[in-house]
Design a protein around this motif. Structure first.
Motif, short mmCIF file in Angstrom:
data_model
loop_
_atom_site.label_atom_id
_atom_site.label_comp_id
_atom_site.label_asym_id
_atom_site.label_seq_id
_atom_site.Cartn_x
_atom_site.Cartn_y
_atom_site.Cartn_z
N PHE A 152 8.34 -21.95 -4.98
CA PHE A 152 7.50 -20.75 -4.85
C PHE A 152 8.25 -19.48 -5.24
N TYR A 153 9.55 -19.41 -4.86
CA TYR A 153 10.33 -18.20 -5.08
C TYR A 153 11.65 -18.59 -5.73
N ARG A 154 11.73 -18.37 -7.02
CA ARG A 154 12.88 -18.79 -7.80
C ARG A 154 14.16 -18.18 -7.25
N ASN A 155 15.18 -19.03 -7.10
CA ASN A 155 16.50 -18.61 -6.59
C ASN A 155 16.42 -17.99 -5.21
N TYR A 156 15.34 -18.23 -4.49
CA TYR A 156 15.16 -17.73 -3.13
C TYR A 156 15.27 -16.20 -3.05
N SER A 157 14.93 -15.53 -4.10
CA SER A 157 15.03 -14.07 -4.14
C SER A 157 13.67 -13.46 -4.51
N LEU A 158 13.49 -12.21 -4.12
CA LEU A 158 12.25 -11.49 -4.39
C LEU A 158 12.55 -10.33 -5.34
N PRO A 159 11.85 -10.25 -6.47
CA PRO A 159 12.09 -9.14 -7.41
C PRO A 159 11.45 -7.84 -6.90
N ARG A 160 11.97 -6.75 -7.40
CA ARG A 160 11.40 -5.46 -7.02
C ARG A 160 10.09 -5.18 -7.75
N LEU A 161 9.99 -5.67 -8.97
CA LEU A 161 8.80 -5.42 -9.79
C LEU A 161 8.27 -6.73 -10.33
N VAL A 162 6.95 -6.92 -10.20
CA VAL A 162 6.29 -8.11 -10.77
C VAL A 162 5.14 -7.62 -11.63
N LYS A 163 4.91 -8.33 -12.72
CA LYS A 163 3.83 -7.99 -13.63
C LYS A 163 2.73 -9.03 -13.49
N CYS A 164 1.50 -8.54 -13.42
CA CYS A 164 0.36 -9.41 -13.17
C CYS A 164 -0.71 -9.18 -14.23
N GLN A 165 -1.24 -10.29 -14.75
CA GLN A 165 -2.32 -10.21 -15.73
C GLN A 165 -3.33 -11.31 -15.40
N LEU A 166 -4.05 -11.12 -14.34
CA LEU A 166 -5.03 -12.09 -13.88
C LEU A 166 -6.36 -11.38 -13.68
N PRO A 167 -7.45 -12.04 -13.98
CA PRO A 167 -8.75 -11.41 -13.70
C PRO A 167 -8.90 -11.21 -12.20
N PRO A 168 -9.47 -10.11 -11.75
CA PRO A 168 -10.20 -9.07 -12.50
C PRO A 168 -9.35 -7.90 -12.95
N CYS A 169 -8.02 -8.07 -13.09
CA CYS A 169 -7.18 -6.96 -13.55
C CYS A 169 -7.54 -6.64 -15.00
N PRO A 170 -7.70 -5.38 -15.34
CA PRO A 170 -8.13 -5.03 -16.72
C PRO A 170 -7.05 -5.29 -17.76
N ASN A 171 -5.79 -5.18 -17.39
CA ASN A 171 -4.67 -5.38 -18.31
C ASN A 171 -3.44 -5.79 -17.49
N ILE A 172 -2.28 -5.74 -18.14
CA ILE A 172 -1.04 -6.06 -17.42
C ILE A 172 -0.73 -4.92 -16.46
N VAL A 173 -0.66 -5.24 -15.18
CA VAL A 173 -0.41 -4.23 -14.16
C VAL A 173 0.95 -4.50 -13.53
N ASP A 174 1.56 -3.45 -13.04
CA ASP A 174 2.84 -3.53 -12.35
C ASP A 174 2.60 -3.49 -10.84
N CYS A 175 3.22 -4.43 -10.13
CA CYS A 175 3.09 -4.50 -8.67
C CYS A 175 4.48 -4.43 -8.06
N PHE A 176 4.55 -3.80 -6.90
CA PHE A 176 5.82 -3.55 -6.24
C PHE A 176 5.79 -4.17 -4.85
N ILE A 177 6.85 -4.93 -4.55
CA ILE A 177 6.96 -5.63 -3.27
C ILE A 177 7.65 -4.72 -2.26
N SER A 178 7.20 -4.78 -1.02
CA SER A 178 7.78 -3.96 0.03
C SER A 178 9.12 -4.55 0.49
#
Length: 291
Positions: A152-178
Motif C-alpha cells: 500500500f505504501y512503498r518503502n513504508y514512507s508517505l510523500p509530501r505531494l501526490v498527483k491524482c488524475q481520477l474521475p471526477p477530477c477535471p485534470n491532474i491535481v496536486d494533493c498534500f498529505i497532513s
C-alpha cells in the motif's frame, strides 16, 4: 475499543511463556500497544480532514484520498494487534482446559487421583504443540501485515505531494498529505518493532524445538548407557543375572499344601503254610554184607 480488557487477558500469558515470550509481550505492550493508543491515534486523527487538493471539483478529494489511502494505518495496526495476540489466548484456553479436566477427574475419583499433568502450565504433550503453533501464527501474521504495508505504501514512507488524475477530477491535481514526516517516523518505528517481534517468535520456536530434541537425545543416551552397563555386568558375572531388590520370579512356586495327597492302598499278601518235611539227622546203618 477497551484496550484495558484486552491487556488483562494477555497478561495471563506471561506466566506460561519462556523468557523470549516475556520479552515479546513487553515489546507488544510497550512499543506497539501503548504507542498506538497514546500517539498513533492522534497523529492519524486528521489524515482525511487535512488532505488538501488544489481543486474545487466535488468528490475529487475523496476519490484521491481513497486511492492513496485504501486502508488507514491506524486501522491496519489495530487489526494486526488483535490477530497477532489471539494465538496467545489459545495457550491460556488450553491450560484452562487442562485444569478443568484435572478438577473433574479429581471430583470423580477422589483426592488421591494423580493427574497426568500435575502442572497444567508446563509445556508437555498437546500444550507444547499449541505453544509452538501459536509462535508460528504470530510470526506469520506480522509478516503478512509487513507485506500489506509495503504494497500500500512503498518503502513504508508517505510523500509530501501526490498527483491524482481520477474521475471526477477535471485534470491532474496536486494533493498534500497532513504531517507526512511524522507519520513516516511512526510507520518506520512500528515496522522495526514488528521485525523484532518476528525474530523473537522464530528464536523462541527454535529454542523449544532444540530443547525437546536435547531432552530426547539425553533420554536415549541414558537408556543406552544403562543397557551397556547391564551387559557389562552380565559378562563379568559369567552369565549369571543378579536381579535388583524387590524382583519377583515370574514362575511362582506352588505351595505343598495345595497338592492333594492320595493314599495308595497296599494289598495284603496271603501267607500260605509251607509243609516242612523232617530231614533225618542220622543215616540208617548200612546192611552188613554176608561174610
Amino acid at each position: 475499543m477497551n484496550w484495558s480488557v484486552f491487556e488483562g487477558l494477555l497478561s495471563g500469558v506471561n506466566k506460561y511463556s519462556t523468557a523470549f515470550g516475556r520479552i515479546w509481550l513487553s515489546l507488544v505492550f510497550i512499543f506497539r500497544l501503548l504507542v498506538y493508543v497514546v500517539a498513533a491515534e492522534r497523529v492519524w486523527s486528521d489524515d482525511h480532514k487535512d488532505f488538501d487538493c488544489n481543486t474545487r471539483q466535488p468528490g475529487c478529494t475523496n476519490v484521491c484520498y481513497d486511492h492513496f489511502f485504501p486502508v488507514s494505518h491506524i486501522r491496519l495496526w489495530a487489526l494486526q494487534l488483535i490477530l497477532v495476540t489471539c494465538p496467545s489466548l489459545l495457550v491460556i484456553m488450553h491450560v484452562a482446559y487442562r485444569e478443568a479436566k484435572a478438577q473433574q477427574h479429581r471430583a470423580e475419583r477422589g483426592d488421591g487421583y494423580r493427574s497426568r499433568f500435575p502442572n497444567p502450565g508446563k509445556k508437555r504433550g498437546g500444550l507444547w504443540w499449541t505453544y509452538l503453533f501459536s509462535l508460528i501464527i504470530k510470526a506469520g501474521v506480522d509478516m503478512v501485515f509487513l507485506y500489506i504495508f509495503y504494497r500500500f505504501y512503498r518503502n513504508y514512507s508517505l510523500p509530501r505531494l501526490v498527483k491524482c488524475q481520477l474521475p471526477p477530477c477535471p485534470n491532474i491535481v496536486d494533493c498534500f498529505i497532513s504531517r507526512p514526516t511524522e507519520k513516516t517516523i511512526f510507520t518506520l518505528f512500528m515496522v522495526v518493532t514488528t521485525c523484532i517481534c518476528i525474530v523473537l517468535s522464530l528464536v523462541e520456536a527454535a529454542y523449544l524445538i532444540g530443547k525437546r530434541c536435547r531432552e530426547r537425545l539425553q533420554a536415549g543416551n541414558g537408556e543406552s548407557h544403562r543397557n551397556s552397563h547391564e551387559c557389562a555386568e552380565l559378562a563379568s558375572t559369567g552369565g549369571q543375572v543378579f536381579h535388583r531388590v524387590g524382583y519377583k520370579d515370574p514362575t511362582a512356586s506352588i505351595p505343598s499344601d495345595s497338592i492333594p495327597t492320595t493314599s495308595i492302598p497296599t494289598a495284603s499278601i496271603p501267607t500260605t503254610s509251607i509243609p516242612t518235611t523232617s530231614i533225618p539227622t542220622t543215616l540208617p546203618e548200612q546192611e552188613k554184607s554176608p561174610s
